[in-house]
Design a protein around this motif. Structure first.
Motif, short mmCIF file in Angstrom:
data_model
loop_
_atom_site.label_atom_id
_atom_site.label_comp_id
_atom_site.label_asym_id
_atom_site.label_seq_id
_atom_site.Cartn_x
_atom_site.Cartn_y
_atom_site.Cartn_z
N VAL A 24 -45.88 35.11 4.44
CA VAL A 24 -45.89 33.81 3.74
C VAL A 24 -46.17 33.98 2.26
O VAL A 24 -46.05 33.03 1.48
N GLY A 25 -46.52 35.21 1.84
CA GLY A 25 -46.74 35.49 0.43
C GLY A 25 -48.20 35.66 0.04
O GLY A 25 -48.53 35.56 -1.14
N ASP A 94 -45.43 29.12 4.47
CA ASP A 94 -44.18 29.31 3.74
C ASP A 94 -43.37 28.02 3.83
O ASP A 94 -43.01 27.60 4.93
N THR A 100 -44.30 28.70 10.23
CA THR A 100 -45.56 29.07 9.58
C THR A 100 -46.43 27.84 9.35
O THR A 100 -47.66 27.94 9.32
N ASN A 126 -46.64 27.93 -0.05
CA ASN A 126 -46.09 28.89 -1.00
C ASN A 126 -44.55 28.92 -0.97
O ASN A 126 -43.94 28.42 -0.03
N LYS A 127 -43.96 29.51 -1.99
CA LYS A 127 -42.51 29.66 -2.18
C LYS A 127 -41.84 28.32 -2.50
O LYS A 127 -40.71 28.04 -2.07
#
Length: 224
Positions: A24-25, A94, A100, A126-127
């Motif tokens: 997910v970063g 994400d 997620t 995120n993203k």
């Protein structure tokens, strides 16, 4: 804003964790915050790694110690013990993968099982830069945050959008809670934390001895 050096004496040491599904970063959020770096190559975190950053709040120097926990289920036995002593958490999903987001309730259950009742939790989508691939709306994130009484922010580690704000929001809330508690604590009730400073491969790391009981495993990796 980063302040001072690793060896500078700090007024507070705050431990926080990054949690959420794999890829997910989390690692890039940490590297962006701690070193202003971003790595596009996707490699899973093995076990747990951490980084630190000094933050100035008023006249106090805060050493924020952020732990990046692996999202893969096979590492859960390793990482669960690392919740102990954590004062804050970034719960990351994400925005381009609905699965997620749906896993967040599982992560919240784990937080509440292993973490402190007073832990500051910030929900992070995120993203956000990948608008054409989005599967989770801004409103979805806001609704869950409101339902679970969490702070909320969308970020982009790649474009460096809101990353600083998400971490600083968590750290400032931890500071507010800690300073308020200190005002209501008698001098005789105060305890001194034991800190052990280690150097591994040239990188200095802080471990609160009374807060970590599991074997620490580290690796350098990025997952966007």
């Amino acid at each position: 804003m980063m302040e001072g050096s690793f060896d500078e004496e700090c007024d507070y040491l705050f431990k926080a964790v990054l949690i959420g599904d794999s890829a997910v970063g989390k690692s890039n959020l940490l590297s962006r915050f701690a070193r202003d770096e971003f790595c596009l190559e996707s490699k899973p975190t093995i076990g747990v790694e951490f980084a630190y950053r000094n933050i100035r709040i008023g006249d106090k120097l805060i050493k924020a110690q952020i732990w990046d926990t692996a999202g893969q289920e096979r590492f859960r036995a390793i990482t669960s013990s690392y919740y102990r002593g954590a004062m804050g958490a970034l719960l990351v999903y994400d925005t381009t993968r609905r699965s997620t987001f749906e896993s967040l309730r599982k992560w919240l259950r784990e937080l509440r099982e292993f973490g402190s009742r007073e832990m500051v939790v910030v929900l992070v989508g995120n993203k956000s830069d990948l608008t054409h691939s989005r599967e989770v709306s801004l409103e979805d994130g806001q609704s869950l945050a409101q339902l679970e009484d969490l702070s909320f922010m969308e970020t982009s580690a790649k474009e460096n959008v809101n990353v600083e704000d998400a971490f600083l929001q968590m750290i400032n809330k931890i500071y507010d809670l800690t300073s308020h508690k200190a005002l209501n604590t008698k001098p005789s009730d105060q305890k001194t934390d034991t800190i052990n400073v280690e150097t591994l491969s040239g990188n200095k790391e802080i471990i609160c001895i009374d807060e970590v009981s599991a074997t620490k495993q580290t690796s350098r990796c990025c997952a966007y």
